[in-house]
Write a protein that holds these residues in place. Structure first.
Motif, PDB file in Angstrom:
ATOM      1  N   ARG A 114       0.831  -1.206   0.000  1.00  0.00           N
ATOM      2  CA  ARG A 114       0.000   0.000   0.000  1.00  0.00           C
ATOM      3  C   ARG A 114       0.866   1.257   0.000  1.00  0.00           C
ATOM      4  NH1 ARG A 114      -3.711   2.570  -2.114  1.00  0.00           N
ATOM      5  NH2 ARG A 114      -4.890   3.974  -0.793  1.00  0.00           N
ATOM      6  N   ALA A 115       1.941   1.257   0.794  1.00  0.00           N
ATOM      7  CA  ALA A 115       2.839   2.413   0.858  1.00  0.00           C
ATOM      8  C   ALA A 115       3.465   2.681  -0.506  1.00  0.00           C
ATOM      9  CB  ALA A 115       3.919   2.180   1.911  1.00  0.00           C
ATOM     10  N   ARG A 116       3.909   1.630  -1.174  1.00  0.00           N
ATOM     11  CA  ARG A 116       4.525   1.803  -2.495  1.00  0.00           C
ATOM     12  C   ARG A 116       3.518   2.345  -3.494  1.00  0.00           C
ATOM     13  NH1 ARG A 116       7.231  -3.726  -1.245  1.00  0.00           N
ATOM     14  NH2 ARG A 116       9.158  -3.016  -0.239  1.00  0.00           N
ATOM     15  N   GLU A 117       2.269   1.880  -3.415  1.00  0.00           N
ATOM     16  CA  GLU A 117       1.220   2.399  -4.301  1.00  0.00           C
ATOM     17  C   GLU A 117       1.030   3.899  -4.087  1.00  0.00           C
ATOM     18  OE1 GLU A 117      -2.219   0.111  -3.252  1.00  0.00           O
ATOM     19  OE2 GLU A 117      -1.495  -1.690  -4.270  1.00  0.00           O
ATOM     20  N   LEU A 118       1.208   4.353  -2.854  1.00  0.00           N
ATOM     21  CA  LEU A 118       1.026   5.764  -2.516  1.00  0.00           C
ATOM     22  C   LEU A 118       2.300   6.590  -2.704  1.00  0.00           C
ATOM     23  CD1 LEU A 118      -1.078   5.247   0.727  1.00  0.00           C
ATOM     24  CD2 LEU A 118      -1.906   6.226  -1.435  1.00  0.00           C
ATOM     25  N   TRP A 178      -5.513   3.570   6.177  1.00  0.00           N
ATOM     26  CA  TRP A 178      -5.484   2.163   5.764  1.00  0.00           C
ATOM     27  C   TRP A 178      -5.034   1.268   6.920  1.00  0.00           C
ATOM     28  CZ3 TRP A 178      -1.886  -1.685   5.569  1.00  0.00           C
ATOM     29  CH2 TRP A 178      -2.244  -2.821   4.858  1.00  0.00           C
ATOM     30  N   ILE A 222       5.039   6.252  -0.825  1.00  0.00           N
ATOM     31  CA  ILE A 222       5.577   6.508   0.516  1.00  0.00           C
ATOM     32  C   ILE A 222       6.832   5.672   0.733  1.00  0.00           C
ATOM     33  CG2 ILE A 222       5.117   6.150   2.984  1.00  0.00           C
ATOM     34  CD1 ILE A 222       2.236   6.912   2.407  1.00  0.00           C
ATOM     35  N   ASP A 237      -1.015  14.133   2.296  1.00  0.00           N
ATOM     36  CA  ASP A 237      -2.255  13.417   1.972  1.00  0.00           C
ATOM     37  C   ASP A 237      -2.015  11.919   1.844  1.00  0.00           C
ATOM     38  OD1 ASP A 237      -3.657  15.792   1.982  1.00  0.00           O
ATOM     39  OD2 ASP A 237      -3.729  15.975  -0.207  1.00  0.00           O
ATOM     40  N   ASP A 238      -0.875  11.527   1.266  1.00  0.00           N
ATOM     41  CA  ASP A 238      -0.558  10.109   1.098  1.00  0.00           C
ATOM     42  C   ASP A 238      -0.275   9.449   2.442  1.00  0.00           C
ATOM     43  OD1 ASP A 238      -0.861  10.334  -1.671  1.00  0.00           O
ATOM     44  OD2 ASP A 238       1.251  10.884  -1.928  1.00  0.00           O
ATOM     45  N   HIS A 265       4.086  12.712   0.782  1.00  0.00           N
ATOM     46  CA  HIS A 265       3.161  13.843   0.800  1.00  0.00           C
ATOM     47  C   HIS A 265       2.155  13.664   1.933  1.00  0.00           C
ATOM     48  CE1 HIS A 265       4.684  15.525  -2.901  1.00  0.00           C
ATOM     49  NE2 HIS A 265       4.633  14.324  -3.449  1.00  0.00           N
ATOM     50  N   ASN A 318      -3.502   8.944   4.131  1.00  0.00           N
ATOM     51  CA  ASN A 318      -4.189   7.823   3.502  1.00  0.00           C
ATOM     52  C   ASN A 318      -3.648   6.502   4.037  1.00  0.00           C
ATOM     53  OD1 ASN A 318      -4.959   5.760   1.551  1.00  0.00           O
ATOM     54  ND2 ASN A 318      -5.559   7.429   0.209  1.00  0.00           N
ATOM     55  N   LEU A 319      -2.322   6.382   4.179  1.00  0.00           N
ATOM     56  CA  LEU A 319      -1.739   5.140   4.718  1.00  0.00           C
ATOM     57  C   LEU A 319      -2.152   4.938   6.174  1.00  0.00           C
ATOM     58  CD1 LEU A 319      -0.016   2.641   4.282  1.00  0.00           C
ATOM     59  CD2 LEU A 319       1.989   3.993   4.953  1.00  0.00           C
TER      60      LEU A 319
END
Length: 85
Positions: A21-25, A56, A27, A48-49, A46, A52-53
């Motif tokens: 998930r972090a890589r998708e964002l 999640w 992060i 916002d990212d 960022h 978001n994590l």
């Protein structure tokens, strides 16, 4: 940012799902098991990212049961990717 996730979060693929998930964002940081049964997640990206994590992390992968997520600001780190360990 650093977060601590408690509940049934070890042995259920939590670190690997967090890394995905972090890589998708976009992060960078890490996810690692702690001796007390929690998972610690360090993250940078960022705002916002990162938010978001953290959202999640409240649920995590389907096999996990998250009881609590706490987070705090930490000093900037020089992470270049997202690691599990």
């Amino acid at each position: 940012m650093q977060a601590r996730v408690t509940g049934h979060v070890q042995g259920v693929g939590f670190r690997y799902a967090t890394a995905q998930r972090a890589r998708e964002l976009g992060i960078v940081g890490y996810a690692r098991n702690r001796d007390d049964g929690s998972v610690e997640v360090g993250m940078a990206g960022h705002d916002d990212d990162v938010a978001n994590l953290i959202d999640w992390l409240q649920t995590g992968p389907s096999a996990a049961r998250v009881d609590q997520v706490t987070s705090e600001e930490i000093a900037p780190q020089s992470w270049t990717d997202f690691q599990t360990g």
